[in-house]
Design an enzyme around this catalytic site. Sequence first.
Site, PDB file in Angstrom:
ATOM      1  N   ASN A  10      23.762  30.419 -34.950  1.00 28.82           N
ATOM      2  CA  ASN A  10      23.140  30.034 -36.236  1.00 28.82           C
ATOM      3  C   ASN A  10      21.626  30.120 -35.662  1.00 28.82           C
ATOM      4  O   ASN A  10      21.189  29.350 -34.659  1.00 28.82           O
ATOM      5  CB  ASN A  10      23.580  28.648 -36.614  1.00 28.82           C
ATOM      6  CG  ASN A  10      22.432  28.298 -37.349  1.00 28.82           C
ATOM      7  OD1 ASN A  10      21.731  28.931 -38.188  1.00 28.82           O
ATOM      8  ND2 ASN A  10      22.402  26.614 -37.715  1.00 28.82           N
ATOM      9  N   TRP A  11      20.892  31.273 -35.820  1.00 32.33           N
ATOM     10  CA  TRP A  11      19.583  31.328 -35.125  1.00 32.33           C
ATOM     11  C   TRP A  11      18.649  30.543 -35.921  1.00 32.33           C
ATOM     12  O   TRP A  11      17.523  30.666 -35.497  1.00 32.33           O
ATOM     13  CB  TRP A  11      19.254  32.916 -35.438  1.00 32.33           C
ATOM     14  CG  TRP A  11      19.813  33.965 -34.333  1.00 32.33           C
ATOM     15  CD1 TRP A  11      20.889  33.343 -33.727  1.00 32.33           C
ATOM     16  CD2 TRP A  11      19.719  35.045 -34.109  1.00 32.33           C
ATOM     17  NE1 TRP A  11      21.033  34.569 -32.899  1.00 32.33           N
ATOM     18  CE2 TRP A  11      20.232  35.672 -33.118  1.00 32.33           C
ATOM     19  CE3 TRP A  11      18.651  35.900 -34.800  1.00 32.33           C
ATOM     20  CZ2 TRP A  11      20.263  36.940 -32.566  1.00 32.33           C
ATOM     21  CZ3 TRP A  11      18.343  37.347 -34.204  1.00 32.33           C
ATOM     22  CH2 TRP A  11      19.338  37.595 -33.317  1.00 32.33           C
ATOM     23  N   LYS A  12      18.876  29.897 -37.064  1.00 35.68           N
ATOM     24  CA  LYS A  12      17.978  29.117 -37.777  1.00 35.68           C
ATOM     25  C   LYS A  12      16.768  29.652 -37.841  1.00 35.68           C
ATOM     26  O   LYS A  12      16.570  30.964 -38.328  1.00 35.68           O
ATOM     27  CB  LYS A  12      17.558  27.764 -37.052  1.00 35.68           C
ATOM     28  CG  LYS A  12      19.069  27.095 -36.298  1.00 35.68           C
ATOM     29  CD  LYS A  12      18.835  25.683 -36.056  1.00 35.68           C
ATOM     30  CE  LYS A  12      19.871  25.127 -35.393  1.00 35.68           C
ATOM     31  NZ  LYS A  12      20.071  23.827 -35.193  1.00 35.68           N
ATOM     32  N   GLY A 170      21.113  20.388 -30.690  1.00 32.20           N
ATOM     33  CA  GLY A 170      19.849  20.633 -30.119  1.00 32.20           C
ATOM     34  C   GLY A 170      19.568  19.267 -29.180  1.00 32.20           C
ATOM     35  O   GLY A 170      18.482  19.381 -28.735  1.00 32.20           O
ATOM     36  N   SER A 209      25.005  21.537 -29.459  1.00 32.48           N
ATOM     37  CA  SER A 209      24.963  21.784 -27.708  1.00 32.48           C
ATOM     38  C   SER A 209      26.070  22.315 -27.174  1.00 32.48           C
ATOM     39  O   SER A 209      26.446  22.005 -26.081  1.00 32.48           O
ATOM     40  CB  SER A 209      24.726  20.288 -27.433  1.00 32.48           C
ATOM     41  OG  SER A 209      23.588  19.861 -27.605  1.00 32.48           O
ATOM     42  N   GLY A 230      24.061  26.759 -32.076  1.00 30.60           N
ATOM     43  CA  GLY A 230      22.364  27.038 -32.329  1.00 30.60           C
ATOM     44  C   GLY A 230      21.541  27.821 -31.090  1.00 30.60           C
ATOM     45  O   GLY A 230      21.725  29.060 -31.111  1.00 30.60           O
ATOM     46  N   GLY A 231      20.892  26.794 -30.472  1.00 28.25           N
ATOM     47  CA  GLY A 231      20.113  27.218 -29.216  1.00 28.25           C
ATOM     48  C   GLY A 231      20.703  28.414 -28.458  1.00 28.25           C
ATOM     49  O   GLY A 231      19.923  29.238 -28.124  1.00 28.25           O
TER      50      GLY A 231
HETATM   51  C1  PEP Z   1      23.481  23.755 -34.860  1.00 28.49           C
HETATM   52  O1  PEP Z   1      22.522  23.770 -35.322  1.00 28.49           O
HETATM   53  O2  PEP Z   1      24.569  24.391 -35.803  1.00 28.49           O
HETATM   54  C2  PEP Z   1      23.875  23.913 -33.544  1.00 28.49           C
HETATM   55  C3  PEP Z   1      24.938  23.490 -33.166  1.00 28.49           C
HETATM   56  O3  PEP Z   1      22.591  23.794 -32.701  1.00 28.49           O
HETATM   57  P1  PEP Z   1      22.676  23.780 -31.095  1.00 28.49           P
HETATM   58  O4  PEP Z   1      23.983  24.563 -30.800  1.00 28.49           O
HETATM   59  O5  PEP Z   1      21.355  24.022 -30.477  1.00 28.49           O
HETATM   60  O6  PEP Z   1      22.975  22.057 -30.896  1.00 28.49           O
END
Ligand code: PEP
Length: 252
Positions: A10-12, A170, A209, A230-231
Amino acid sequence: MAGLPYIVGNWKMNGTRAMLSEVRAIDRSAARFPKVQVAVAPPATLLYRVRDAVEVIGIGGQDCHAKDSGAFTGDISAPMLKDAGADFTIVGHSERRTLHGESDADVRSKAEAALAAGLAAILCVGETEAERDAGRAEEVVGGQLEGSCPRIDGAPEKLSVAYEPVWAIGTGRVPSVEDVAAMHKSIRDKLVAIYGAGGADVRILYGGSVKADNAAELLSIPDVGGALVGGASLTAESFLAIVGAAASLADD
Ligand code: PEP
């Protein structure tokens, strides 16, 4: 639980054309891991470009409107995502629920719109830290599922649920293996209560995370069918390390 492990990035609100090289690299390497289903949800502005850039991975939106069209400035509908080449869309991400005030009913309408448009849907649920500290995590997530799962005829084949504790997104913090296992079992029970036998086949992803160094442990937990990332999905190198961890487990 059926299906290949599903690793979704998920690149947001990140990514311009300069990032197309990352998605090309992800796509090329994903071809080497046929036992893992890989997908990326770029910002909507990149969907057409990413569609043309990839051959193997799935691509998706990060949200959709519940209506097909109309006077909804700034919104994007599920048929529009489909038209841009999307295979799926995320709905109910905690950033949408919190920052855009989306209710369970809103999320359910969006999930139903996605499925009606022929997209798969990844429905996000998860508790806040205060809710977990109060011992209410399973109750809260169960309530979110009750309120936001699409009500459809037959088995929800194109539905995945992503369990994403809000406090883990995050932050670099992840729940214990025991807590993830207990929550995924509780989600499974709720899905069977909602959908009957078909609920046993809905894929349940973990998100929050996920990184190269914790992916194998998280993906080994019973009923964790993949990860929403995400990240660590923003570079091919860090995302492919997670895909590689999933592939190693699938080979065992
Ligand atoms: C997300 O926002 O869906 C997510 C899992 O972010 P991260 O991996 O950065 O915690």
